[in-house]
Design a protein around this motif. Sequence first.
Motif, mmCIF file in Angstrom:
data_model
loop_
_atom_site.group_PDB
_atom_site.id
_atom_site.type_symbol
_atom_site.label_atom_id
_atom_site.label_comp_id
_atom_site.label_asym_id
_atom_site.label_seq_id
_atom_site.Cartn_x
_atom_site.Cartn_y
_atom_site.Cartn_z
ATOM 1 N N SER A 34 0.841 -1.181 0.000
ATOM 2 C CA SER A 34 0.000 0.000 0.000
ATOM 3 C C SER A 34 0.877 1.230 0.000
ATOM 4 N N SER A 35 0.537 2.202 -0.826
ATOM 5 C CA SER A 35 1.332 3.410 -0.892
ATOM 6 C C SER A 35 0.667 4.558 -0.141
ATOM 7 N N SER A 36 -0.595 4.417 0.242
ATOM 8 C CA SER A 36 -1.263 5.486 0.971
ATOM 9 C C SER A 36 -0.918 5.392 2.451
ATOM 10 N N THR A 37 -1.199 6.459 3.191
ATOM 11 C CA THR A 37 -0.878 6.471 4.608
ATOM 12 C C THR A 37 -1.955 5.792 5.440
ATOM 13 N N ALA A 38 -3.179 5.691 4.937
ATOM 14 C CA ALA A 38 -4.266 5.056 5.671
ATOM 15 C C ALA A 38 -4.209 3.547 5.468
ATOM 16 N N VAL A 39 -4.530 2.827 6.537
ATOM 17 C CA VAL A 39 -4.544 1.364 6.488
ATOM 18 C C VAL A 39 -5.975 0.907 6.688
ATOM 19 N N GLU A 40 -6.365 -0.112 5.944
ATOM 20 C CA GLU A 40 -7.714 -0.649 6.094
ATOM 21 C C GLU A 40 -7.911 -1.164 7.512
ATOM 22 N N LYS A 41 -9.131 -1.092 7.983
ATOM 23 C CA LYS A 41 -9.456 -1.592 9.311
ATOM 24 C C LYS A 41 -9.189 -3.096 9.352
ATOM 25 N N GLY A 42 -8.559 -3.562 10.420
ATOM 26 C CA GLY A 42 -8.254 -4.972 10.556
ATOM 27 C C GLY A 42 -6.942 -5.381 9.923
ATOM 28 N N CYS A 43 -6.069 -4.418 9.630
ATOM 29 C CA CYS A 43 -4.767 -4.711 9.024
ATOM 30 C C CYS A 43 -3.645 -4.153 9.894
ATOM 31 N N PHE A 44 -2.466 -4.727 9.757
ATOM 32 C CA PHE A 44 -1.277 -4.189 10.409
ATOM 33 C C PHE A 44 -0.225 -3.936 9.343
ATOM 34 N N VAL A 45 0.687 -3.041 9.649
ATOM 35 C CA VAL A 45 1.679 -2.594 8.677
ATOM 36 C C VAL A 45 3.072 -2.981 9.147
ATOM 37 N N VAL A 46 3.881 -3.459 8.218
ATOM 38 C CA VAL A 46 5.304 -3.709 8.464
ATOM 39 C C VAL A 46 6.088 -3.042 7.338
ATOM 40 N N TYR A 47 7.326 -2.717 7.640
ATOM 41 C CA TYR A 47 8.216 -2.129 6.650
ATOM 42 C C TYR A 47 9.394 -3.056 6.435
ATOM 43 N N THR A 49 13.591 -3.350 5.020
ATOM 44 C CA THR A 49 14.784 -2.525 5.204
ATOM 45 C C THR A 49 14.920 -1.447 4.143
ATOM 46 N N ASP A 50 14.282 -1.617 2.992
ATOM 47 C CA ASP A 50 14.323 -0.575 1.965
ATOM 48 C C ASP A 50 13.104 0.354 2.049
ATOM 49 N N ASN A 51 12.460 0.375 3.233
ATOM 50 C CA ASN A 51 11.338 1.275 3.559
ATOM 51 C C ASN A 51 10.106 1.080 2.685
ATOM 52 N N THR A 52 9.877 -0.137 2.207
ATOM 53 C CA THR A 52 8.643 -0.459 1.498
ATOM 54 C C THR A 52 7.619 -0.900 2.531
ATOM 55 N N ARG A 53 6.396 -0.435 2.350
ATOM 56 C CA ARG A 53 5.332 -0.673 3.321
ATOM 57 C C ARG A 53 4.423 -1.789 2.842
ATOM 58 N N PHE A 54 4.123 -2.746 3.753
ATOM 59 C CA PHE A 54 3.211 -3.849 3.461
ATOM 60 C C PHE A 54 2.124 -3.870 4.525
ATOM 61 N N ALA A 55 0.879 -4.056 4.109
ATOM 62 C CA ALA A 55 -0.254 -4.160 5.033
ATOM 63 C C ALA A 55 -0.831 -5.572 4.930
ATOM 64 N N PHE A 56 -1.001 -6.212 6.096
ATOM 65 C CA PHE A 56 -1.525 -7.580 6.162
ATOM 66 C C PHE A 56 -2.711 -7.623 7.110
ATOM 67 N N PRO A 57 -3.657 -8.538 6.897
ATOM 68 C CA PRO A 57 -4.772 -8.699 7.833
ATOM 69 C C PRO A 57 -4.273 -9.121 9.221
ATOM 70 N N ILE A 58 -4.921 -8.629 10.258
ATOM 71 C CA ILE A 58 -4.520 -8.946 11.630
ATOM 72 C C ILE A 58 -4.631 -10.438 11.908
ATOM 73 N N SER A 59 -5.525 -11.129 11.232
ATOM 74 C CA SER A 59 -5.687 -12.572 11.451
ATOM 75 C C SER A 59 -4.391 -13.337 11.163
ATOM 76 N N TYR A 60 -3.482 -12.757 10.369
ATOM 77 C CA TYR A 60 -2.223 -13.420 10.042
ATOM 78 C C TYR A 60 -1.262 -13.436 11.221
ATOM 79 N N LEU A 61 -1.532 -12.637 12.256
ATOM 80 C CA LEU A 61 -0.652 -12.625 13.427
ATOM 81 C C LEU A 61 -0.697 -13.946 14.185
#
Length: 100
Positions: A34-47, A49-61
């Motif tokens: 995701s390139s936007s700053t907002a994250v969908e409800k029910g997702c978490f964000v990880v970066y 080392t090259d500062n690329t942002r990934f959003a995954f559903p919380i259920s994956y935790l």
Amino acid sequence: MMNTKKLIKMFRNWQQRAALHRKRISFQKSSATSSSTAVEKGCFVVYTTDNTRFAFPISYLSNSVFQELLKISEEEFGLPNGGPITLPFDSVFLEYLIKL
């Protein structure tokens, strides 16, 4: 730190188990990154080392593979104190793992 071959083998085993239980996980390009700053409800964000942002559903935790990735991140960078979670590899490798 866990070596790359062992991590890939763990992902392949996870994918086989998911296929057996008909819980195949697939990502669409737009939901995995995701390139936007907002994250969908029910997702978490990880970066990466090259500062690329990934959003995954919380259920994956609850998944053992993601738990292992977070442990590797904790060993490499420590616990984040108000900052983002950073995984100790680049975006190309994470996209490869997602495709597995």
